[in-house]
Design a protein around this motif. Structure first.
Motif, PDB file in Angstrom:
ATOM      1  N   ARG B  47      75.049  78.205 -72.457  1.00  0.00           N
ATOM      2  CA  ARG B  47      74.574  79.644 -72.324  1.00  0.00           C
ATOM      3  C   ARG B  47      75.098  80.777 -72.982  1.00  0.00           C
ATOM      4  O   ARG B  47      76.330  80.721 -73.797  1.00  0.00           O
ATOM      5  N   THR B 361      75.975  62.202 -69.790  1.00  0.00           N
ATOM      6  CA  THR B 361      75.044  61.968 -67.904  1.00  0.00           C
ATOM      7  C   THR B 361      75.377  60.737 -68.254  1.00  0.00           C
ATOM      8  O   THR B 361      75.843  59.675 -69.441  1.00  0.00           O
ATOM      9  N   LYS B 373      63.476  67.727 -72.149  1.00  0.00           N
ATOM     10  CA  LYS B 373      62.990  68.208 -70.903  1.00  0.00           C
ATOM     11  C   LYS B 373      64.160  67.722 -69.941  1.00  0.00           C
ATOM     12  O   LYS B 373      64.196  68.545 -67.698  1.00  0.00           O
ATOM     13  N   MET B 374      65.169  67.193 -70.446  1.00  0.00           N
ATOM     14  CA  MET B 374      65.975  66.513 -69.586  1.00  0.00           C
ATOM     15  C   MET B 374      67.159  67.873 -69.318  1.00  0.00           C
ATOM     16  O   MET B 374      68.025  67.957 -68.036  1.00  0.00           O
ATOM     17  N   TYR B 375      67.288  68.418 -70.559  1.00  0.00           N
ATOM     18  CA  TYR B 375      68.431  69.342 -70.146  1.00  0.00           C
ATOM     19  C   TYR B 375      67.615  70.509 -69.597  1.00  0.00           C
ATOM     20  O   TYR B 375      68.786  70.603 -68.585  1.00  0.00           O
ATOM     21  N   ILE B 376      66.492  70.827 -69.335  1.00  0.00           N
ATOM     22  CA  ILE B 376      65.903  71.526 -68.801  1.00  0.00           C
ATOM     23  C   ILE B 376      65.534  71.231 -67.165  1.00  0.00           C
ATOM     24  O   ILE B 376      66.409  71.944 -66.594  1.00  0.00           O
ATOM     25  N   SER B 377      65.712  69.795 -67.235  1.00  0.00           N
ATOM     26  CA  SER B 377      65.670  69.805 -65.668  1.00  0.00           C
ATOM     27  C   SER B 377      66.983  69.560 -65.146  1.00  0.00           C
ATOM     28  O   SER B 377      67.184  69.324 -63.545  1.00  0.00           O
ATOM     29  N   GLY B 378      67.866  69.922 -65.814  1.00  0.00           N
ATOM     30  CA  GLY B 378      69.441  69.725 -65.250  1.00  0.00           C
ATOM     31  C   GLY B 378      70.391  68.504 -65.397  1.00  0.00           C
ATOM     32  O   GLY B 378      70.846  68.437 -64.990  1.00  0.00           O
ATOM     33  N   GLU B 379      69.494  67.562 -66.312  1.00  0.00           N
ATOM     34  CA  GLU B 379      70.334  66.209 -65.904  1.00  0.00           C
ATOM     35  C   GLU B 379      71.554  66.466 -66.979  1.00  0.00           C
ATOM     36  O   GLU B 379      72.745  65.328 -66.436  1.00  0.00           O
ATOM     37  N   GLU B 381      73.500  69.120 -66.482  1.00  0.00           N
ATOM     38  CA  GLU B 381      74.387  70.179 -65.631  1.00  0.00           C
ATOM     39  C   GLU B 381      75.052  70.297 -65.294  1.00  0.00           C
ATOM     40  O   GLU B 381      76.133  71.564 -65.513  1.00  0.00           O
ATOM     41  N   GLU B 384      76.819  72.195 -68.218  1.00  0.00           N
ATOM     42  CA  GLU B 384      76.972  73.379 -69.477  1.00  0.00           C
ATOM     43  C   GLU B 384      77.320  74.381 -68.854  1.00  0.00           C
ATOM     44  O   GLU B 384      78.334  74.670 -67.328  1.00  0.00           O
TER      45      GLU B 384
END
Lengths: 342, 384
Positions: B47, B361, B373-379, B381, B384
């Motif tokens: 971020r 993970t 996609k995994m990063y964006i869906s919070g895998e 998280e 982060e």
């Protein structure tokens, strides 16, 4: 739609479980997620959508047209749009999308091409979703007479064995069925026999009882967990009843909790089904333990589906290999979870 | 190569942060991200304001320690603002062949050193303590220096450096050895010195705003060689900037680069932000990079089309296989196993922890996984 408040953080890490809506599936996955905390799925974050595979197929076609399998299908979107237009969800907020369906050969809507197209497309639970088909139905995970069960290699059922309730009866007394049923049974006793009405307290109590992992002061231990939710006058009856239940499966003498015991059992189920899948796909059942992973990676669920379709086509003499693939959720997530306890 | 970098109490990094280039996962794909069993191509996500730029500055701090380069100091605060500790710790672990060299130092500020220590294969070569009362231990035999030589160094303690560039600061012993002791060719110290000399960092803000004409003269000059010009043109075309280039010598002897059209368009004044950013990387690579050991490109693709960003990563992998390249970016399109691998993709967290995706993970990451996609869906998280 899309009228999100910018100050509200987007909720991510959700999980979608698309099943046929039956209680048992909820129970099985509840148990899997409980026994494998590494998968870090909290049942509260699981969104369960009950539907039949052919209805889901039609919903996808409605949204994306017949060539949907050449596009990027967003199942949370398809489902949420149908369910609740005011709260549209997208796959980008879901870390797991798991589809679990029965083979349902006898379903009037059964269609080899459609089910195969689904199986070919939904291959990644962390992305578009992963489809697990159980043969003949979800209860096949209970279809081990003992552990290990060498007969599992050749276990088939005739296509004439229907409806599903017949198959359920066939497996309801297996060691797996009885073990899995303990959770439900305890809840039932608490709610029906001892009138525990508070659902959350009841779950918590069952959870604690099943976490007991040694026989030291067992009765007192049980009593301490029951005393807050059961009326004093029933405590004596209750504690002995629960002691019998807990002792019956034997895990406690091994100094295991129910969850550890079930984790090992589920692992055995996974391994039996890897061997079985390999048998269906390649004709070989026994696999040495250092080959499990390699063998698992080479499994091809499309091919298995095609073989099952062939075998079951004849309405009189056809048969279905008993195979449960939904337990592969664990092996797909991280194969070391399956081997870790060996 | 740099095997590991540890940092503590520097700017936003209150706690220990580690980049472990030696932590290679067992992936069979993306082998061009690994060199000599060391991670050599890294992408860092995170971020805003998690410290991606600070991490780069920290990493190249050793260049300042050894060579006294003016670092890109904005006069910002050096030590962590929430910490009680009075120094920042830097630990560099290098591997040259089979040998391990660890250089470790503590700084009180951008210019002041508190402690310094070098060990080779687990054996301490020297350690110096500068604060208050100076003290040092030194393995003269290993370094091949006499006590009298050492005395010359000790005399520098407290006295100021002649060079006004870094006046007022104590010369680190390692720097002093490199410049004052005849080191045997091929020795580990020389390898270390060489490695550090060839580390650099580029930030996007450095290339933003005023375009310094002077900086480009040398680059344009190198393009006088027709082959070099052709190479640059090919590079731009490969990256997706379709153009033809012409170089002309002006009457004042300066070179001017043009885009070839019916009328010539001067490159320098007219190139787009993306093209200029791209040229800056290229120019840096051509002029300095033949033996670049490590480069840290901050927000490397801030001006790039996604395909250009992808192409540049491919170019780095192919053209600079031995260079350790760390790129920070927000472009999640690059977070893919087609280009990278889970042990080379890192997330920098708000709490200042750097974690490779494969460690972020419990899921076993496979080649087929859609990491973006995994990063964006919070895998990932929790990291982060």
């Amino acid at each position: 739609m899309n009228n999100e408040n910018w100050k509200e953080a987007r909720k991510r890490r959700k999980n979608l479980l698309i099943v046929e809506g039956n209680h048992e599936k909820n129970e099985l996955f509840g148990l899997i997620f409980k026994c494998f905390p590494e998968i870090s799925i909290d049942m509260e974050d699981v969104w369960i959508y009950g539907t039949n595979i052919y209805m889901l197929y039609e919903d996808i076609v409605k949204e994306y047209d017949v060539d949907w399998d050449e596009q990027d299908v967003d199942l949370p979107y398809v489902i949420s749009k149908k369910k609740n237009r005011d709260n549209i969800q997208y796959k980008n907020d879901f870390t797991n999308i798991i589809l679990v369906f029965d083979y349902e050969h006898h379903d009037p809507n059964f269609d080899e091409d459609k089910i195969l197209k689904m199986q070919k497309y939904f291959t990644d639970s962390a992305d578009v979703g992963r489809l697990y088909i159980n043969y003949p139905m979800i209860e096949s995970y209970q279809h081990l007479e003992q552990i290990p069960d060498n007969e599992y290699e050749n276990r088939q059922i005739s296509v004439t064995l229907q409806p599903g309730v017949q198959y359920k009866n066939k497996v309801k007394d297996t060691v797996v069925a009885k073990s899995v049923d303990l959770v439900r049974k305890m809840r039932e006793i608490l709610t029906e026999r001892f009138s525990v009405m508070d659902d959350i307290a009841c779950s918590k109590c069952v959870d604690e009882l099943l976490s007991i992992s040694n026989t030291n002061n067992l009765i007192d231990n049980i009593e301490s967990k029951l005393k807050n939710i059961i009326e004093q006058k029933h405590i004596n009856t209750a504690k002995h009843q629960f002691k019998d239940l807990i002792s019956k499966l034997g895990y406690i003498n091994e100094r295991h909790s129910y969850w550890i015991y079930m984790r090992e059992m589920i692992n055995q189920i996974v391994i039996h089904n890897i061997c079985k899948a390999n048998k269906i796909q390649n004709g070989i059942y026994p696999i040495s333990s250092n080959e499990y992973k390699k063998c698992f990676e080479q499994l091809d669920l499309d091919k298995i589906l095609q073989i099952q379709n062939e075998a079951s086509r004849d309405e009189q003499n056809g048969y279905i290999w008993v195979l449960n693939t939904c337990v592969f959720v664990i092996a797909d997530y991280n194969f070391s979870l399956v081997l870790a306890d060996k | 190569m740099l095997r590991k970098f540890e940092l503590k109490n520097y700017k936003n990094f209150k706690d220990n942060i580690v980049i472990d280039f030696g932590k290679v996962g067992g992936y069979q794909f993306g082998t061009d991200c690994i060199t000599d069993n060391t991670i050599s191509k890294v992408l860092i996500y995170g971020r805003n304001s998690t410290g991606k730029t600070n991490l780069g500055k920290a990493l190249i701090n050793i260049g300042f320690t050894l060579y006294g380069y003016k670092i890109m100091s904005e006069g910002g605060i050096f030590l962590n603002a929430d910490s009680e500790e009075e120094n920042a710790l830097f630990v560099y672990t290098f591997k040259f062949g089979e040998d391990e060299v660890v250089y470790r130092y503590k700084r009180i500020s951008e210019t002041e050193l508190e402690e310094e220590e070098l060990s080779i294969n687990g054996m301490e070569i020297f350690s110096c303590y500068y604060k208050d009362n100076f003290s040092m231990n030194c393995n003269n035999v290993y370094l091949g220096i006499e006590n009298t030589t050492l005395d010359r160094f000790i005399q520098t303690i407290g006295s100021e450096d002649d060079n006004e560039e870094y006046s007022g600061q104590q010369i680190p012993f390692l720097r002093w050895i490199i410049f004052n002791v005849a080191i045997k060719k091929g020795s580990l110290l020389l390898k270390l010195a060489d490695y550090v000399k060839n580390m650099f960092m580029m930030t996007v803000s450095g290339g933003l705003g005023i375009r310094l004409r002077r900086a480009y003269d040398r680059f344009f000059e190198s393009l006088e060689d027709e082959e070099e010009l052709k190479k640059f043109e090919e590079f731009l075309n490969f990256m997706g900037v379709e153009c033809e280039l012409v170089l002309k010598k002006l009457p004042d002897g300066q070179n001017e680069l043009y885009f070839k059209h019916n009328k010539l368009i001067p490159f320098y004044e007219n190139a787009s932000s993306g093209t200029v950013a791209l040229m800056n990387v290229y120019r840096r690579l051509i002029i300095a990079a033949k033996n670049t050991s490590l480069m840290y490109l901050d927000e490397f693709d801030a001006f790039y089309h996604y395909e250009m960003a992808e192409n540049l990563v491919k170019y780095f992998k192919q053209m600079l296989p031995n260079c350790q390249i760390i790129l920070t970016t927000h472009n999640t399109n690059l977070m893919t196993n087609r280009l990278m691998r889970p042990d080379c993709l890192f997330v920098l967290s708000r709490s200042g922890k750097l974690t490779a995706l494969c460690d972020a993970t419990t899921r076993e990451l496979r080649e087929g996984h859609n990491l973006e996609k995994m990063y964006i869906s919070g895998e990932f998280e929790a990291y982060e």
